[in-house]
Scaffold this active site. Sequence first.
Site, PDB file in Angstrom:
ATOM      1  N   GLU A   1       5.600  -3.161   1.627  1.00  0.00           N
ATOM      2  CA  GLU A   1       5.605  -1.806   1.088  1.00  0.00           C
ATOM      3  C   GLU A   1       5.403  -0.878   2.292  1.00  0.00           C
ATOM      4  O   GLU A   1       4.455  -1.079   3.055  1.00  0.00           O
ATOM      5  CB  GLU A   1       4.450  -1.658   0.096  1.00  0.00           C
ATOM      6  CG  GLU A   1       4.522  -0.378  -0.683  1.00  0.00           C
ATOM      7  CD  GLU A   1       3.321  -0.199  -1.608  1.00  0.00           C
ATOM      8  OE1 GLU A   1       3.107   0.933  -2.047  1.00  0.00           O
ATOM      9  OE2 GLU A   1       2.595  -1.178  -1.875  1.00  0.00           O
TER      10      GLU A   1
ATOM     11  N   LYS B   1      -4.024  -2.885   4.689  1.00  0.00           N
ATOM     12  CA  LYS B   1      -3.393  -1.682   5.208  1.00  0.00           C
ATOM     13  C   LYS B   1      -4.167  -0.441   4.799  1.00  0.00           C
ATOM     14  O   LYS B   1      -4.304   0.496   5.560  1.00  0.00           O
ATOM     15  CB  LYS B   1      -1.966  -1.563   4.652  1.00  0.00           C
ATOM     16  CG  LYS B   1      -0.941  -2.292   5.468  1.00  0.00           C
ATOM     17  CD  LYS B   1       0.442  -2.037   4.913  1.00  0.00           C
ATOM     18  CE  LYS B   1       0.700  -2.919   3.740  1.00  0.00           C
ATOM     19  NZ  LYS B   1       1.983  -2.747   3.096  1.00  0.00           N
TER      20      LYS B   1
ATOM     21  N   ARG C   1      -3.200 -16.249   1.545  1.00  0.00           N
ATOM     22  CA  ARG C   1      -3.244 -15.120   2.474  1.00  0.00           C
ATOM     23  C   ARG C   1      -3.979 -15.507   3.723  1.00  0.00           C
ATOM     24  O   ARG C   1      -4.916 -16.295   3.677  1.00  0.00           O
ATOM     25  CB  ARG C   1      -4.142 -14.068   1.835  1.00  0.00           C
ATOM     26  CG  ARG C   1      -3.562 -12.905   1.277  1.00  0.00           C
ATOM     27  CD  ARG C   1      -4.644 -12.002   0.736  1.00  0.00           C
ATOM     28  NE  ARG C   1      -4.451 -10.709   1.347  1.00  0.00           N
ATOM     29  CZ  ARG C   1      -3.442  -9.908   1.033  1.00  0.00           C
ATOM     30  NH1 ARG C   1      -2.567 -10.244   0.120  1.00  0.00           N
ATOM     31  NH2 ARG C   1      -3.289  -8.765   1.632  1.00  0.00           N
TER      32      ARG C   1
HETATM   33  P1  ATP Z   1      -2.214  -4.950   2.298  1.00  0.00           P
HETATM   34  O1  ATP Z   1      -3.255  -5.420   1.353  1.00  0.00           O
HETATM   35  O2  ATP Z   1      -2.588  -5.079   3.719  1.00  0.00           O
HETATM   36  O3  ATP Z   1      -1.674  -3.608   1.956  1.00  0.00           O
HETATM   37  P2  ATP Z   1      -0.021  -6.029   0.948  1.00  0.00           P
HETATM   38  O4  ATP Z   1       0.030  -7.403   0.418  1.00  0.00           O
HETATM   39  O5  ATP Z   1      -0.207  -4.927  -0.004  1.00  0.00           O
HETATM   40  O6  ATP Z   1      -1.050  -5.990   2.123  1.00  0.00           O
HETATM   41  P3  ATP Z   1       2.732  -5.745   1.390  1.00  0.00           P
HETATM   42  O7  ATP Z   1       3.418  -4.722   2.181  1.00  0.00           O
HETATM   43  O8  ATP Z   1       2.870  -5.694  -0.072  1.00  0.00           O
HETATM   44  O9  ATP Z   1       1.229  -5.690   1.797  1.00  0.00           O
HETATM   45  O10 ATP Z   1       3.046  -7.196   1.928  1.00  0.00           O
HETATM   46  C1  ATP Z   1       4.312  -7.688   2.272  1.00  0.00           C
HETATM   47  C2  ATP Z   1       4.251  -9.181   2.265  1.00  0.00           C
HETATM   48  O11 ATP Z   1       3.277  -9.655   3.188  1.00  0.00           O
HETATM   49  C3  ATP Z   1       3.857  -9.710   0.902  1.00  0.00           C
HETATM   50  O12 ATP Z   1       4.729 -10.775   0.566  1.00  0.00           O
HETATM   51  C4  ATP Z   1       2.458 -10.192   1.085  1.00  0.00           C
HETATM   52  O13 ATP Z   1       2.178 -11.267   0.256  1.00  0.00           O
HETATM   53  C5  ATP Z   1       2.429 -10.576   2.569  1.00  0.00           C
HETATM   54  N1  ATP Z   1       1.073 -10.458   3.106  1.00  0.00           N
HETATM   55  C6  ATP Z   1       0.292  -9.356   3.098  1.00  0.00           C
HETATM   56  N2  ATP Z   1      -0.919  -9.627   3.614  1.00  0.00           N
HETATM   57  C7  ATP Z   1      -0.905 -10.930   3.972  1.00  0.00           C
HETATM   58  C8  ATP Z   1      -1.864 -11.815   4.563  1.00  0.00           C
HETATM   59  N3  ATP Z   1      -3.093 -11.400   4.894  1.00  0.00           N
HETATM   60  N4  ATP Z   1      -1.495 -13.099   4.772  1.00  0.00           N
HETATM   61  C9  ATP Z   1      -0.265 -13.511   4.452  1.00  0.00           C
HETATM   62  N5  ATP Z   1       0.680 -12.740   3.901  1.00  0.00           N
HETATM   63  C10 ATP Z   1       0.376 -11.462   3.654  1.00  0.00           C
HETATM   64 MG    MG Z   2       0.974  -4.309  -1.508  1.00  0.00          MG
END
Ligand code: ATP
Ligand code: MG
Length: 540
Positions: free
Chosen positions: A28, A264, A254
């Site tokens: 995102e 983020k 994760r």
């Molecule tokens: P954040 O909580 O940091 O905002 P998010 O999961 O909301 O992370 P996205 O932009 O939705 O961030 O993530 C894009 C991809 O990266 C998704 O498929 C998510 O599962 C993966 N991802 C995000 N954080 C991690 C992590 N700590 N370890 C492995 N994969 C991750």
């Molecule tokens: Mg997200």
Amino acid sequence: MANFIEEIIEADLAHGRETEITTRFPPEPNGYLHIGHAKAICLNVGLARKYGGKCNLRFDDTNPVKEEDEYVQSIIEDARWLGWDGEIFFASDYFEVMYRAAVTLIERGKAYIDDISPEDMKKMRGTLTEPGVESKYRNRPVAESLALFEDMRAGKIADGALVLRAKIDMASPNINMRDPIIYRVLKARHHRQGDKWCVYPMYDFAHPIEDAVENISHSVCTLEFEDHRPLYDWVLRECGDMFPHPPHQYEFARLNIERMIMSKRYLKKLVDEGFVSGWDDPRMPTIAGLRRRGYTPASIREFCERIGVAKANSEVEVGQLESCIREELNATAPRAMAVLDPLELVLDNVPEDFCEKLDFEINQFEPDKGSRTIELTKHIFIERGDFEVVPPPKYKRLTPGGTVRLKSGYIIKCTGYDGTPENVERVHAEIIEGTRSGEDNSGIKVKGVIHWVNCKAVKAELRLYDYLLIADDTAPDFNDRLNPESLVVKHGYAEEYLASAKKGDSYQFMRQGYFCRDSKEDGLVFNRIVGLKDAYNKKK
Ligand code: ATP
Ligand code: MG
């Protein structure tokens, strides 16, 4: 050994369930990528490469409120830097397909317009032990829902006044299946679509459609989406012939790293509140921060490889990340000398214009690179901590009357100092003849070798980093764990040779660690990437 997702893919290929492998990384665009995302990128890119498929970079830009183009650009740059080289897609380009899918669901009696308030929605959703309560609009006639949905799209409905809900099962043990909202009214400008839309799809509805449109074969995401998988499958199934070959979702754990923040939202807070200098502050666990700190793409990929792909959440030691870059730089980084906390030393038994050329090995693990010439002068700088008037037990460096070797140079003997024991201004020493490095057959034994720089050394700013979070993980919130000493700035001296270091070049500074010339500052600024040893486990 194949990880569990590779096993699934291999079985799918063997049984002809899939013929082409397509994965995706779907961020995102609401912040910069962090090391957790690197794990997801390495995994998805790795799967595509291994099975001759492709990996899409897809921006999950379905929420217009938090998204910005700056983030889109940084994500593309960071993903490329890590080695991804596929095609770019935007979920917002599928808004029309999503809208049609929603209409299809309404037509099939699988979705309805509700005018429930968020508070009532919450109340009526039930709990883990109690079923939810059906809305009085659940059985609204199809035609009425269709007309209202059109009004929503046409901008005739106020934000939040109506929602489109999937009609699934208010008694489902999985709360995600209790008639979730799939579309809402939001009169917000979208970073790519402008004002074209005032209805926006919810993640759980949009995501399976995005995957299906792109013919994703294996949709890999993190574990928190496991409970959402039934909804993912439901959406694609109920849309029927719109998506004849529905993709499947698989979840992995994760990445969490000790003393690092992996959200983020929270990283944005650190940027917005000025705790760090920006998303690329070298303390940040972002890809941009790690790059500026001096991490290489290969070291991050190696880290992701080593930690593997698991099905259970856990926390990785930060030392594991550090050893990946340390091992790489140990093998490749040129050696050099810099003094962080300078103390002048005068060699009293040589003339004022003394200047002797010495051989300095570039990297002992790369003998082909040979050595370069350094010059020993009468006045040099040593590290303040390498001289003690009253040495503690087992002290191996210079003390009054004691001896030490100058790296690549001579053994010197300390003859005195100027100033007071509390405030040493200058150290006096003499070269011991016949002890030149490599030609020494004096038989004199010294306990220590110290680094130094000559009188032609240049001023340098050396930035030493500690973790953003203090070790105490019992504190209730990240705010209570912020490390006030995460950045320490030293004003020291670097060999003249380092004045021509290019931005982003990395070195091992003898006895001080691995340093990278900062890529942003025009002055001579070096970021410490990591120390020479795994100090973390010792500190604990
Ligand atoms: P954040 O909580 O940091 O905002 P998010 O999961 O909301 O992370 P996205 O932009 O939705 O961030 O993530 C894009 C991809 O990266 C998704 O498929 C998510 O599962 C993966 N991802 C995000 N954080 C991690 C992590 N700590 N370890 C492995 N994969 C991750
Ligand atoms: Mg997200």
